[in-house]
Structure formats: structure tokens, C-alpha cells
Design a protein around this motif. Sequence first.
Motif, PDB file in Angstrom:
ATOM      1  N   LYS A  88      41.837  29.803   7.013  1.00  0.00           N
ATOM      2  CA  LYS A  88      40.876  28.795   6.548  1.00  0.00           C
ATOM      3  C   LYS A  88      39.815  28.513   7.607  1.00  0.00           C
ATOM      4  N   ASN A  89      39.257  29.606   8.159  1.00  0.00           N
ATOM      5  CA  ASN A  89      38.159  29.547   9.145  1.00  0.00           C
ATOM      6  C   ASN A  89      38.540  28.863  10.452  1.00  0.00           C
ATOM      7  N   GLN A  90      39.829  28.773  10.729  1.00  0.00           N
ATOM      8  CA  GLN A  90      40.272  28.201  12.003  1.00  0.00           C
ATOM      9  C   GLN A  90      41.237  29.171  12.671  1.00  0.00           C
ATOM     10  N   VAL A  91      40.994  29.432  13.957  1.00  0.00           N
ATOM     11  CA  VAL A  91      41.840  30.362  14.706  1.00  0.00           C
ATOM     12  C   VAL A  91      43.025  29.605  15.292  1.00  0.00           C
ATOM     13  N   HIS A  92      44.232  30.125  15.059  1.00  0.00           N
ATOM     14  CA  HIS A  92      45.464  29.539  15.597  1.00  0.00           C
ATOM     15  C   HIS A  92      46.070  30.527  16.584  1.00  0.00           C
ATOM     16  N   ALA A  93      46.328  30.078  17.807  1.00  0.00           N
ATOM     17  CA  ALA A  93      46.871  30.929  18.864  1.00  0.00           C
ATOM     18  C   ALA A  93      48.313  30.550  19.155  1.00  0.00           C
ATOM     19  N   PHE A  94      49.128  31.567  19.446  1.00  0.00           N
ATOM     20  CA  PHE A  94      50.548  31.351  19.734  1.00  0.00           C
ATOM     21  C   PHE A  94      50.955  32.153  20.966  1.00  0.00           C
ATOM     22  N   LEU A  95      51.697  31.525  21.868  1.00  0.00           N
ATOM     23  CA  LEU A  95      52.288  32.204  23.005  1.00  0.00           C
ATOM     24  C   LEU A  95      53.740  32.542  22.669  1.00  0.00           C
ATOM     25  N   VAL A  96      54.330  33.442  23.449  1.00  0.00           N
ATOM     26  CA  VAL A  96      55.737  33.773  23.241  1.00  0.00           C
ATOM     27  C   VAL A  96      56.567  32.512  23.487  1.00  0.00           C
TER      28      VAL A  96
END
Length: 628
Positions: free
Chosen positions: A502-510
Motif C-alpha cells: 500500500k505504497n509504504q515500505v516495511h523493513a525487517f531485520l533478522v
Amino acid sequence: MRRAAARAAATHCFTSNQFGAPLSHPPLPHSASVISHPPAPPPASPPNDSGCFDEYLILLRSFVSRREVESGKQLHARLVLSGLGHHAVLATKLVNLYSICDHLHYAHRLFDRIPKSNIFLWNILIRAYAWNGPHEVALSLYYQMLDFGLAPDNFTFPFVLKACSALSNLGAGRDIHDLVVRTRWESDVFVAAALIDMYAKCSCVDDARGVFDRVLDRDVVLWNSMIAAYAQNGHPSEALQLCHDMVARDFKPTLATVVTVISAAANAAALPRGREIHGFGWRRGFDDEDKVKTALVDMYAKSGWVKVARVLFEQLAEKTIVSWNSMICGYAMHGHADYALSLFDKMCKQNQVPPDYITFVGALSACNHGGLVDEGRALFDLMVRDYCIPAKVQHYTCMIDLLGHAGRLHEAHNLIQQMETEPDSGVWGALLNACKIHRNVKLGELALQKLIELEPDDAGNYVLLSNIYAQSGKWQEAAEIRKQMANRGLKKSIGCSWIEVKNQVHAFLVGDVSHPSSEEIYAELVRLEGLMAQAGYVPDTMPIFHDVSDDEKRDIVRSHSERLAIAFGLINTPAKTRLMVTKNLRVCEDCHTVIKFISKIADREIVIRDVNRYHHFKDGECSCRDYW
């Protein structure tokens, strides 16, 4: 001191060739060559009647507009015979003619023999060297002009800053910027655009933005310069945002704006924003521009939509080398070796467009990702033998990776020893990775030693050899490598994955638990693991070398960043929606297996863009066919 260094470097560059031997300047045309010393300054008015002078001036203007350098040489000889050869006005026109026709030796020799009180004359020669090189000479002329007592104007600064950009000479660029501020030219849009470009080429994006922000009366060129500065320095989101700001302030984007922003979206693999820009360009009437379509080919290929890229490619009115390379490299990145090589063959045989070194990088990369050893060898030989393109380090890296993956480690090592260029970290890294795949400890140790010499602070190289030792049961050696890392203060790069929803970037770390939806994400992973277990999935915890229990190892593998991103995508997008995830590291073997299961269980197409390539997961299979 800086001026002296620049002048010395430029003087050497202009008076000698690359081996240090003096350059032989061509003589000036005809009788002009007999002049052995500068004459006295000409009188204020031409010695002959004004009619001839005006006629000569009109002729020179005509030659300049039509770039007729041979006619200009003949007129130059006549001017010398008539006593007008060094008249300031006519000689300046001749210097301009020689400069724009790439006869810089003639231009510079004439420049040395005439009065130099005219800033326009200096600008002509500085511009010529800034465009054509040697760029050091442009810089030297600039400092000579200052010593001569002339003040640079809003034409001088863009020309000399262009030379600084080409040289990535930040010191000289800052020195020139200081004078720009003191002479109050920083608000000039052309000077400001040149400063922005100079700082961008020197990787000083914040300095470039500072220049941009201080110019209140901007034009489209200035906006484009700043957008390009962001795009070229790995800040695609800022480039896209600045484009939005530009439109919001009622500036009409140009072709350059659209192409630059599409390229920024391609580098970010930001498909939703790229498609938005595609639509924007279509509404603004850029849909028939081949430059825009070529940029879109690159953007869709890098965003995982290779079929759309091919459709746009086929719509091009004229397929340039750039468009062919974009499509071939696009197929290669996605592991479609057959399509890439078929297109390469079509390019060479049917369209008469000769491939360049980038084309062969794409074709060899396709062979690498497809495991086509014989085809790769044939292409490498074709490049060197038939097209006379010297093999660059990128071509060798593809071949080393190809041979190494195929288990031909000693063959790969022999090729490294035969390289005509110095092997870089990419070459030795490819060999080290192959040693990990095939558990070759001896060659792995050699590759790591070379990598430590080239990249002593890269922890990833140590980790690879540690894994090779562990896989071979050499636990003491593995522990010793980890100890070396600790002594050097090195830490393994943390895995990070991104997904745009939805036009938003979500970042995840290990192991990330910071996301607001973490509870739902981990619950989804547990649910999926139960279904995968029923389908026959068994976790592969062998790469986890920590001294922990099997349950803890499974928890570590479960929380890899790409799995968190996929789970978030599954619970936040409608059924059947295609998921696109980007990761900063290579996908591990267990995650690769898990994503194949998830694609079948959830009935989703999942695209993973890792540091090496794209993986397309669908119906329990991956496009790489487990070869990566």
C-alpha cells in the motif's frame, strides 16, 4: 598551493602523452606556421578597410555555425597574410571554431599568441577542455585566468565545474564554490546546477542539496540536476519525492525528468511508484519517447515484471545498444538464460547492432544463472576473438562463478591465474562461494587470504570460510576464524528485507520484533510451519553453527528477515496478490526451501530479489531450479 598543483598536473597532461613523451603540436595552417614569436598587440581597429574585416567576420560566423574547420583553416592562412591573423575579434572566432571542431591543438596554440583580456576567449578554451579533455587543462586554464586578473563569470563556472565533475576533484570544486559565493553567482541557476552535478559526482549529496535549497528562483534544469544527484547516489526515494515536490510547485517535468525518475524507481525496485511515474509520463505525452521506454524496460525488468519489459522493448521504434543491454541483462537477472541468449543471438545476427562489453556481461551472467558452462565458454571466446573486446573483471567474475558452481574449482582457479587484469574481491569472492558449495577447504583458504588483502574489514568473507570449515567438520578451525573476527572487531552483516505494501515500505531485520504487527507476523509463520510440516518440510539448521539446542536453531531460522517480510505481505494483501521482497544478503538454503512451500500453500507468486539475483517462486517451484 592548490592552484600550483592543478597547473602542474595540467601542464604535464597537455605537453606530454600517457608515456611522458612530449606531444608534437601540428603547425598552424599554411603561412601561420612561420610565426616563431608572439607579435605586438594589434591596433584597436583593423589595419585593412572595414569591408574586408566585416566579410571575414561573417565568414567565420558561418564556418562556426556549420563547423567547417577546413574552410576555417584556409581563411586563417589568408588572415595571417593580410595582417589580421592575431586580431582579437577574428582570432577569438577562430579559437572557437577549432575548439568546437575538436582541433584543440590549433585552438590552444592560437590562444597562446593573441591578447587574452577577453573573458569570452578564456571561456571558449576552458569549455573545450571541459567537454573533450584533458580535464586537468580546463582546471589549469581557470587558475591561469585568475592569475591574469580576470574575474570568472556565470559561463566560466559551469565549464570549470564540469571538469571538476569529470575528475571527481572535490578539493578544486570546493575552492571554486568559495569564489562562486564571493562573486555572488551561487543564485544563478546554471552555476548552481553545475555545483550540484559536481557534488553529486563526488558523492556529496548533502552539499548538493544545500546548493539547491539556497537557490530560491529555480528552473526545471535545477530540479532535474538535484533529482539526478539523488538517483545517481543511491537515494531513489528522495529522487521520487523531489519529483513530486517539483510537480506540486507547478514545474512541468521534461523528458530528462521522467527518464531520471524512472531510473531511480528501477534502482529501488519500487514498482508501485515506477508504475505511477509510467502513467504520469503517459499523461504528459512522453509515451512515444524511446528514451522513456528504454528506462521503463530497465525499471520493469528490475522490478520483476520481465514480460512487461519485453512488451515495451518490442514497441521501441529504434532499439539502441542501451535498450538491448537492458533487456538481455533483465532476463539474466531473473534466470531466464534461454530468453537472454536468444535475444543476444537476434541482436547480433538480425539487427546488425554490435554488442559491447555490457552485452557480454549480461549474456555471461545468463549462462552463470542457468548453469550453461559450454555456452558461457563459447561466449567468452566469441567476445575476445571475434568482437575484439578485452575481457574485463566483470566478465571474469561471471566465468569464475559459472565454473565454480559447476564444481570445476581448479579450472576456475587456473582462469584467475591467467587473467590479464588484476583479480578483485568479486573474483575471489566467487571462488570462495564455490568452495563453500563444494566444501573445498584448501582453495577456500587461498581465496580468503586474497580477500583479506583486498577487503580486510569485510566480515562476510570470514563467515564463508568458517562455514566451509564447519561443514567439513573442522570445528577448531571454524572457531579460530570466529576468534580472528572478534579480534579485528568484525561483525557479520545483519540480514534485512523490504516489502512495499500500500505504497509504504516495511523493513525487517533478522529476529525483528519491533514491527507493530510482529505478533501477527510470527503467528502466521507458526501457522505456515504447521502446514509445511504436513507437506514434508524438515528444517535445515546445519548452517546455524551456534552452540544452541535444535529448537533454538529452528527459532533462529524461522526469524530470518525474508520470512518476516513474506508473512507480513500475506496478512496484509488480498489473496492471489504477487509479493515482491528485496534482501540485502543471499537467501539461505532453508529459506529457499520454505518459500517454495509457502508459494504452493498460500497460492501466491513470490519474487525475492537478493544480492545476487531474482528468485520467482510459484506453485512450489523456483525459477532458479535450485541453482544459485
